[in-house]
Design a protein around this motif. Structure first.
Motif, PDB file in Angstrom:
ATOM      1  N   ARG A  52      38.301  43.059  57.470  1.00 26.61           N
ATOM      2  CA  ARG A  52      38.012  44.056  58.528  1.00 26.61           C
ATOM      3  C   ARG A  52      38.173  45.468  57.993  1.00 26.61           C
ATOM      4  O   ARG A  52      37.429  46.369  58.373  1.00 26.61           O
ATOM      5  N   GLU A  53      39.172  45.667  57.145  1.00 26.21           N
ATOM      6  CA  GLU A  53      39.461  46.991  56.596  1.00 26.21           C
ATOM      7  C   GLU A  53      39.137  46.992  55.113  1.00 26.21           C
ATOM      8  O   GLU A  53      39.468  46.041  54.399  1.00 26.21           O
ATOM      9  N   THR A  71      41.677  45.855  51.678  1.00 26.64           N
ATOM     10  CA  THR A  71      42.842  45.083  52.152  1.00 26.64           C
ATOM     11  C   THR A  71      43.522  44.354  50.991  1.00 26.64           C
ATOM     12  O   THR A  71      42.842  43.751  50.151  1.00 26.64           O
TER      13      THR A  71
END
Length: 284
Positions: A92-93, A96
């Motif tokens: 998602r980021e 990570t």
């Protein structure tokens, strides 16, 4: 060399690369080739079939070879190795850190999974956390919704993950090719050793002839390819074929065999698969 009297039971996927490769053979246009009784099944299904000793000929993931080579021989043609087509790890980021994190994967009996674990062993100090197996189509939504920290995806997800707002953390294929210089071993064609040496040789000749027939007249195979591609755009099917049907499909060659043995030897060293015997990949 005489073909077996009864049709051989073969299972391969409905993906364009497989239907393209086998179209001429399946339709009786390879002189002298054994008749085929075709079953379509995704590769996670055919992997299980091979482990249970079902079917005479199967398209499987190279990752399943260490479990089945006592009963099956690897044909030196008809399968899929490639470059620039590796699985991706998505998050998602951006950036990570996966140390101790949960990662969703579509299968633990796949080249994608082995490549992921080898990449993690090289690049994630302390290793990743829990590995969760889930259906492929659920992985990107699960990453997007925060149910898992990362997801391992293959095939068309390379081109669609941005639609889920996800980020590419790493390309497993790039890591493999950079560290080995070898192609990525994806799908193998296996045949039962009990068919006998002469039949195995005939199967290899038939697979090569079917590939060449498809290359010589690509339009001849198009109806069969598109019938089984299930709503795939013809241009996407052509890209799929162009990526996965290449010189290694006609003949594994030295680089192909080196890629297969390299992957499975590294995976065995990490405790991911049983070790291969010295002659396990020998044909016939």
């Amino acid at each position: 060399m005489t073909a077996p009297a009864e049709p051989l039971k073969i299972a391969y996927s409905p993906c364009p690369n497989d239907t393209f490769v086998f179209e001429a053979w399946a339709h009786g246009r390879v002189p002298g080739a054994p008749a085929l009784d075709v079953t379509f099944a995704d590769i996670d299904i055919t992997n299980g079939m091979a482990e249970r000793g079902e079917f005479d000929v199967l398209k499987v993931s190279y990752a399943v070879l260490p479990y089945v080579l006592d009963e099956y021989a690897l044909l030196p043609c008809g399968g899929a190795l490639g470059r620039g087509c590796g699985p991706l790890v998505l998050t998602r980021e951006a950036g990570t850190d996966l140390a101790g994190r949960t990662v969703a994967v579509p299968s633990e009996r796949s080249t994608a999974y082995l490549l992921f674990r080898l990449w993690a062993a090289d690049t994630v100090p302390g290793g990743v956390g829990e590995v969760v197996v889930m259906p492929f189509h659920e992985i990107m939504p699960a990453v997007r919704d925060g149910k898992v920290d990362a997801g391992l995806v293959i095939h068309e997800a390379r081109f669609t993950y941005q639609n889920y707002g996800l980020h590419k953390l790493a390309d497993m294929g790039e890591h493999w090719e950079r560290t080995t210089g070898l192609p990525i071993p994806l799908g193998a064609i296996l045949a039962k050793r009990s068919l006998g040496e002469a039949t195995l040789e005939l199967l290899a000749e038939s697979a090569r002839a079917s590939v060449r027939a498809a290359w010589d007249d690509p339009e001849r195979s198009r109806p069969y390819v598109m019938e089984h591609a299930q709503e795939m755009d013809p241009a996407v099917a052509d890209q799929h074929i162009g990526l996965y049907v290449n010189e290694f499909t006609a003949d594994l060659g030295a680089d192909g065999y080196a890629a297969v043995r390299g992957l499975l030897t590294r995976a065995a060293a990490e405790g991911l698969v049983p070790p291969l015997g010295p002659d396990a990949l020998a044909f016939p």
